[in-house]
Enzyme design. Structure first.
Site, PDB file in Angstrom:
ATOM      1  N   ASN A 287       0.603   2.217  11.568  1.00  0.00           N
ATOM      2  CA  ASN A 287      -0.261   2.556  12.715  1.00  0.00           C
ATOM      3  C   ASN A 287       0.092   1.642  13.879  1.00  0.00           C
ATOM      4  O   ASN A 287       0.667   0.585  13.677  1.00  0.00           O
ATOM      5  CB  ASN A 287      -1.740   2.350  12.336  1.00  0.00           C
TER       6      ASN A 287
ATOM      7  N   ALA B 183       2.320  -2.612   4.152  1.00  0.00           N
ATOM      8  CA  ALA B 183       1.946  -1.696   5.233  1.00  0.00           C
ATOM      9  C   ALA B 183       1.325  -2.575   6.308  1.00  0.00           C
ATOM     10  O   ALA B 183       0.549  -3.479   6.001  1.00  0.00           O
ATOM     11  CB  ALA B 183       0.933  -0.686   4.718  1.00  0.00           C
TER      12      ALA B 183
ATOM     13  N   TYR C   2      -7.871 -11.701   1.448  1.00  0.00           N
ATOM     14  CA  TYR C   2      -9.177 -11.196   1.923  1.00  0.00           C
ATOM     15  C   TYR C   2     -10.085 -10.736   0.788  1.00  0.00           C
ATOM     16  O   TYR C   2     -11.279 -10.542   0.976  1.00  0.00           O
ATOM     17  CB  TYR C   2      -9.003 -10.065   2.962  1.00  0.00           C
ATOM     18  N   GLU C   3      -9.525 -10.578  -0.410  1.00  0.00           N
ATOM     19  CA  GLU C   3     -10.362 -10.200  -1.555  1.00  0.00           C
ATOM     20  C   GLU C   3     -11.149 -11.400  -2.079  1.00  0.00           C
ATOM     21  O   GLU C   3     -12.004 -11.248  -2.947  1.00  0.00           O
ATOM     22  CB  GLU C   3      -9.488  -9.624  -2.680  1.00  0.00           C
TER      23      GLU C   3
ATOM     24  N   HIS D  71      -6.259   0.697  -7.473  1.00  0.00           N
ATOM     25  CA  HIS D  71      -4.937   0.067  -7.506  1.00  0.00           C
ATOM     26  C   HIS D  71      -4.506  -0.029  -8.955  1.00  0.00           C
ATOM     27  O   HIS D  71      -5.320  -0.283  -9.833  1.00  0.00           O
ATOM     28  CB  HIS D  71      -4.993  -1.339  -6.902  1.00  0.00           C
TER      29      HIS D  71
ATOM     30  N   HIS E 259      -4.814  -9.945  -2.652  1.00  0.00           N
ATOM     31  CA  HIS E 259      -4.922 -10.276  -1.223  1.00  0.00           C
ATOM     32  C   HIS E 259      -5.873 -11.449  -1.017  1.00  0.00           C
ATOM     33  O   HIS E 259      -6.878 -11.575  -1.712  1.00  0.00           O
ATOM     34  CB  HIS E 259      -5.446  -9.072  -0.416  1.00  0.00           C
TER      35      HIS E 259
ATOM     36  N   HIS F 190      -8.293   3.144   7.551  1.00  0.00           N
ATOM     37  CA  HIS F 190      -7.492   2.914   6.347  1.00  0.00           C
ATOM     38  C   HIS F 190      -6.825   4.224   5.909  1.00  0.00           C
ATOM     39  O   HIS F 190      -5.708   4.227   5.396  1.00  0.00           O
ATOM     40  CB  HIS F 190      -8.382   2.349   5.237  1.00  0.00           C
TER      41      HIS F 190
ATOM     42  N   SER G   8       0.823  -1.215   0.000  1.00  0.00           N
ATOM     43  CA  SER G   8       0.000   0.000   0.000  1.00  0.00           C
ATOM     44  C   SER G   8       0.854   1.261   0.000  1.00  0.00           C
ATOM     45  O   SER G   8       1.738   1.418   0.835  1.00  0.00           O
ATOM     46  CB  SER G   8      -0.887   0.045   1.254  1.00  0.00           C
TER      47      SER G   8
ATOM     48  N   MET H 211      -1.935  -8.138   6.515  1.00  0.00           N
ATOM     49  CA  MET H 211      -2.843  -9.015   5.753  1.00  0.00           C
ATOM     50  C   MET H 211      -2.220  -9.528   4.447  1.00  0.00           C
ATOM     51  O   MET H 211      -2.949  -9.851   3.509  1.00  0.00           O
ATOM     52  CB  MET H 211      -4.129  -8.253   5.443  1.00  0.00           C
ATOM     53  N   SER H 212      -0.903  -9.583   4.384  1.00  0.00           N
ATOM     54  CA  SER H 212      -0.279 -10.004   3.115  1.00  0.00           C
ATOM     55  C   SER H 212       1.070 -10.665   3.366  1.00  0.00           C
ATOM     56  O   SER H 212       1.340 -11.149   4.458  1.00  0.00           O
ATOM     57  CB  SER H 212      -0.085  -8.765   2.215  1.00  0.00           C
TER      58      SER H 212
HETATM   59  N1  HPA Z   1      -3.585  -4.698  11.080  1.00  0.00           N
HETATM   60  C1  HPA Z   1      -3.605  -5.468   9.967  1.00  0.00           C
HETATM   61  N2  HPA Z   1      -3.243  -5.014   8.785  1.00  0.00           N
HETATM   62  C2  HPA Z   1      -2.816  -3.749   8.683  1.00  0.00           C
HETATM   63  C3  HPA Z   1      -2.765  -2.897   9.805  1.00  0.00           C
HETATM   64  C4  HPA Z   1      -3.170  -3.404  11.067  1.00  0.00           C
HETATM   65  O1  HPA Z   1      -3.158  -2.712  12.097  1.00  0.00           O
HETATM   66  N3  HPA Z   1      -2.304  -1.695   9.352  1.00  0.00           N
HETATM   67  C5  HPA Z   1      -2.066  -1.837   8.018  1.00  0.00           C
HETATM   68  N4  HPA Z   1      -2.365  -3.075   7.613  1.00  0.00           N
END
Ligand code: HPA
Length: 272
Positions: free
Chosen positions: A235, A113, A85-86, A61, A83, A247, A30, A211-212
């Site tokens: 974050n 990220a 999750y997609e 994207h 991903h 996000h 990302s 998530m990747s």
């Molecule tokens: N958790 C999971 N995936 C993420 C996060 C998070 O806090 N930040 C960016 N991708």
């Protein structure tokens, strides 16, 4: 399972577009897509045109493979990734890594990220992945094994190549960039984690969660590609601060770190 015939069909399609032979691959997480725009003499190939690539509905994207030159190296960059999750299968998520191997890629940088689980880390920090924890109860190598691609029972004691990790540290020191090192936990998403889940993940020994990355890293390792992962901690993970995750925050932090990240990655590729 990935079929050799499918990989070869993708390969000959790419070779009909460029005769450049990339030895370095990079998967851009990302906010890091702009790295692909720094490649010289680049050929851009939309995923939608590549045989056997998944068809992504995601908007916003770039979703293209960019093959070009930087720092004297031929590079293939994934601008946008698939991903789990997609709703894609892990075969679909990781097929591009098999294509990279067929193209001649020997070293792969996977970026992402993710959230910081280690409370000593800060948003905006970069982290070299030393190891991972797979929390998804799935694995891209489940199913029949294609012995032309790799072994059935894969040793995963060093998925993230130690020598290349040292190269990243050396380049970071030279550039005056501070980098963390830590364990990445793979979470399916698309929801972020709950505060209780983050406490669990910390207890299990992870420093970051995202998530990747893990499926691609496993398949790259299976393909005998030397692999490293660099995370941008966008974050603090859920429950560490008294604020909900968004996000927008992820994108905002990735944007702030982008210039440092791109310089580091370019320096690393030069050294590869
Ligand atoms: N958790 C999971 N995936 C993420 C996060 C998070 O806090 N930040 C960016 N991708």
């Amino acid at each position: 399972m990935h079929h050799t015939k499918d990989i070869l069909e993708s390969l000959s399609f790419i070779q009909s577009r460029t005769d450049m032979k990339p030895t370095v691959g990079i998967i851009l997480g990302s906010g890091l897509g702009p790295f692909a725009d720094t490649l010289e003499n680049a050929v851009h190939i939309p995923y939608s045109e590549i045989p056997h690539f998944a068809k992504s509905e995601a908007v916003g994207h770039a979703n293209e493979l960019v093959i070009g030159t930087i720092a004297g190296k031929n590079v293939v960059a994934m601008k946008g990734r698939f991903h789990y999750y997609e709703g894609f299968s892990l075969d679909q998520v990781t097929f591009p890594v098999r294509l990279m191997k067929a193209l001649g890629v020997e070293k792969l940088i996977i970026t992402n990220a993710c959230g910081a689980v280690n409370t000593e880390f800060n948003p905006g920090d970069l982290m070299i992945i030393t190891d991972h924890i797979n929390l998804t109860a799935n694995n891209p190598l489940i199913g029949p094994n294609n012995p032309e691609l790799g072994v059935r029972f894969l040793d995963v004691s060093e998925v993230y190549n130690k020598e290349l990790r040292q190269t990243i540290k050396d380049v970071a020191t030279e550039q005056g960039v501070s980098v963390r090192e830590g364990v990445y936990a793979w979470w399916t998403g698309p929801t972020y984690e709950t505060p209780a889940e983050i406490r669990m993940i910390r207890t299990l020994g992870a420093d970051a969660v995202g998530m990747s990355t893990v499926p691609e890293a496993l398949v790259a390792h299976h393909s005998q590609i030397k692999t490293v992962g660099i995370s941008c901690l966008t974050n603090m993970a859920c429950g560490i601060l008294e604020q909900p995750l968004s996000h927008d925050e992820v994108i905002e932090t990735a944007e702030k770190v982008k210039a440092t990240f791109l310089k580091l990655v370019t320096g690393v590729i030069e050294r590869f």
